[in-house]
Write a protein that holds these residues in place. Structure first.
Motif, PDB file in Angstrom:
ATOM      1  N   VAL A 229      -0.034 -14.060  20.608  1.00  0.00           N
ATOM      2  CA  VAL A 229       0.980 -14.717  19.764  1.00  0.00           C
ATOM      3  C   VAL A 229       0.443 -14.553  18.018  1.00  0.00           C
ATOM      4  N   VAL A 230      -0.964 -14.116  18.222  1.00  0.00           N
ATOM      5  CA  VAL A 230      -1.451 -14.804  16.870  1.00  0.00           C
ATOM      6  C   VAL A 230      -1.170 -13.039  16.087  1.00  0.00           C
ATOM      7  N   GLY A 233       3.073 -12.942  15.532  1.00  0.00           N
ATOM      8  CA  GLY A 233       3.140 -13.887  14.276  1.00  0.00           C
ATOM      9  C   GLY A 233       2.972 -12.819  13.522  1.00  0.00           C
ATOM     10  N   GLY A 236       5.323  -9.963  12.537  1.00  0.00           N
ATOM     11  CA  GLY A 236       6.107 -10.887  12.665  1.00  0.00           C
ATOM     12  C   GLY A 236       6.376 -11.599  10.915  1.00  0.00           C
ATOM     13  N   LEU A 237       5.489 -12.027  10.798  1.00  0.00           N
ATOM     14  CA  LEU A 237       5.348 -12.553   8.981  1.00  0.00           C
ATOM     15  C   LEU A 237       5.037 -11.753   7.434  1.00  0.00           C
ATOM     16  N   TRP A 351       7.138 -17.232  24.675  1.00  0.00           N
ATOM     17  CA  TRP A 351       5.873 -17.753  23.289  1.00  0.00           C
ATOM     18  C   TRP A 351       5.774 -16.221  22.557  1.00  0.00           C
ATOM     19  N   THR A 354       8.859 -16.099  20.297  1.00  0.00           N
ATOM     20  CA  THR A 354       8.969 -17.028  19.683  1.00  0.00           C
ATOM     21  C   THR A 354       7.867 -16.756  18.032  1.00  0.00           C
ATOM     22  N   ALA A 355       7.122 -16.141  18.844  1.00  0.00           N
ATOM     23  CA  ALA A 355       5.849 -16.041  17.223  1.00  0.00           C
ATOM     24  C   ALA A 355       6.360 -15.110  16.574  1.00  0.00           C
ATOM     25  N   VAL A 356       6.573 -13.755  17.262  1.00  0.00           N
ATOM     26  CA  VAL A 356       7.388 -12.745  16.221  1.00  0.00           C
ATOM     27  C   VAL A 356       8.699 -13.039  15.018  1.00  0.00           C
ATOM     28  N   ALA A 358       9.315 -15.933  15.014  1.00  0.00           N
ATOM     29  CA  ALA A 358       9.236 -16.865  13.975  1.00  0.00           C
ATOM     30  C   ALA A 358       8.668 -16.573  12.165  1.00  0.00           C
ATOM     31  N   GLY A 359       7.961 -15.514  12.617  1.00  0.00           N
ATOM     32  CA  GLY A 359       6.899 -15.044  11.967  1.00  0.00           C
ATOM     33  C   GLY A 359       7.742 -14.710  10.963  1.00  0.00           C
ATOM     34  N   ALA A 390      -4.703 -11.337  10.898  1.00  0.00           N
ATOM     35  CA  ALA A 390      -4.282 -12.086  12.119  1.00  0.00           C
ATOM     36  C   ALA A 390      -4.908 -10.641  13.112  1.00  0.00           C
TER      37      ALA A 390
END
Length: 425
Positions: A229-230, A233, A236-237, A351, A354-356, A358-359, A390
């Protein structure tokens, strides 16, 4: 029915019984996800005459779609794909149809469109996470599963490139709302074809897990889910910040926004190539190690891209960064799947998804500040630094969790042995 191969290949993945039928069906539904965001944006803009309203509607649609994804995936885990997905897909399609009708002609109220978009996003069927759960059932060993996930990731990348192109073709002959309606038809057709595949028919829901057992989210499972997840994310950010950074880089050198599309095409092409190569290679390192290194590779490539002297060099650098995208996300899904019990497999993948996503959304929002206050070169460095941070967190977590690392190494050795002898699970 599962399959294995002593020398797994992409052909071996597609030779798994029912794999081609199941995968083709789910790709039809997932093509809708590549079309709908662009189609809704164009339809709402034309209907309201306001980019601000269109952006707000899309933000609401994206927020409920992304952040409620684990909840919808939990329903798939509990009741099984055949019982959970058809109602979701049907309601989602109906709401998209309402959105298409409402936005077909100018004059509709922005709040009405926003309300419909919120409910539609909340009903988005989790076809991607469910397909990865199906792959984990079909593929008998981790080598074959890695190739299946890589193939899935590359196909998804291509769908999100081709989806906007399909919308572009539709709007040449009809209103943008027609593309929204087309997305509704695709998701229903793909979902119903998917759940009638024999590979999905035999998948049963896990039912409710008694509370006294702590449910599927035991501390060990949660700890195993944090690294992917980290990493997702962070990826994605970094990617979310690219849109405005690339545009600012191009404008700084006197180019228009027409060249930006080619740069992002290079990113997608690099990601597709990287995903195919990653799945074809026999890796000796553990998945957690690969996850950290691939995320770090993306960060370094993006940071270096900011030093490009011209657009040609930037395009090449972005293509190199793309080589790490699909492999990093594929590995994140593999780690999440390995840490999840059967009762939470779809949720674990959701999850990561979602993390990527949302990022990406957060990165797009932050990139406005980067472009406004920093040079593009520094903006690229900060975007790459996010992925590096990350990667560092994932690597540090592995060093602290040495028993888990030993367990993973043992698992990898056992899986390699299974691959060598071609043993059926």
């Amino acid at each position: 029915m599962s399959a294995t191969s002593s020398r797994p290949s992409y052909a071996a993945v597609l030779r798994i019984p029912y794999a081609r039928r199941t995968f083709a069906a789910v790709l039809v539904g997932r093509l809708s996800y590549g079309m709908v965001p662009v189609a809704v944006l164009l339809a709402v803009t034309r209907a309201t005459g306001s980019y601000a309203v269109a952006g707000t509607v899309m933000a609401l649609f994206g927020a409920t779609s992304v952040f409620l994804s684990p909840v919808r995936a939990a329903l798939v885990d509990r009741y099984g794909p055949r019982r959970a997905l058809p109602p979701m897909a049907s309601l989602y399609a109906v709401l998209l149809g309402v959105l298409a009708v409402a936005s077909w002609r100018p004059g509709v109220s922005g709040p009405v469109l926003g309300a419909v978009a919120v409910v539609a996003g909340a009903c988005t069927p989790p076809l991607g996470p469910t397909m990865r759960t199906v792959w984990s059932e079909l593929a008998a060993d981790r080598g074959l599963l890695r190739r299946a996930y890589s193939l899935d990731g590359v196909a998804e990348e291509l769908l999100f490139v081709s989806g906007p192109l399909v919308v572009g073709g539709v709007v040449q002959f009809a209103a943008p709302a027609a593309a929204v309606a087309m997305g509704a038809v695709l998701v229903v057709a793909g979902t119903f074809a998917f759940v009638t595949s024999p590979a999905v028919v035999r998948m049963r829901g896990q039912g409710a897990v008694p509370k006294e057992r702590g449910g599927p989210w035991a501390p060990r499972v949660v700890a195993g889910l944090v690294p992917p997840v980290v990493a997702a994310g962070g990826v994605g950010l970094s990617l979310g910040a690219l849109d405005l950074l690339v545009l600012a880089f191009a404008e700084q050198r006197g180019h228009g926004d027409d060249v930006v599309a080619w740069i992002f095409a290079a990113l997608s092409a690099g990601s597709a190539v990287g995903g195919l190569v990653y799945g074809a290679v026999e890796w000796r390192s553990g998945a957690r190690v690969r996850l950290s290194l691939l995320t770090a590779g993306l960060g370094l490539a993006l940071a270096g891209a900011g030093l490009a002297p011209d657009l040609v060099t930037l395009t090449a650098a972005i293509a190199c960064a793309g080589l790490f995208v699909a492999p990093a996300l594929t590995t994140a899904y593999l780690v999440a799947d390995a840490s999840a019990p059967p009762a939470a497999r779809t949720r674990s993948g959701a999850w990561v998804n979602t993390a990527v996503n949302a990022g990406v959304s957060a990165g797009a929002a932050v990139s406005g500040l980067l472009v406004a206050h920093f040079s593009p070169a520094l903006g690229f460095a900060l975007a790459g630094g996010t992925a590096l941070l990350a990667a560092t967190a994932v690597g540090a977590g592995k060093r602290r969790g040495r028993p888990a690392a030993r367990e993973e190494s043992g698992m990898e050795r056992e899986e390699s042995a299974v691959e060598r002898v071609g043993e059926l699970r």
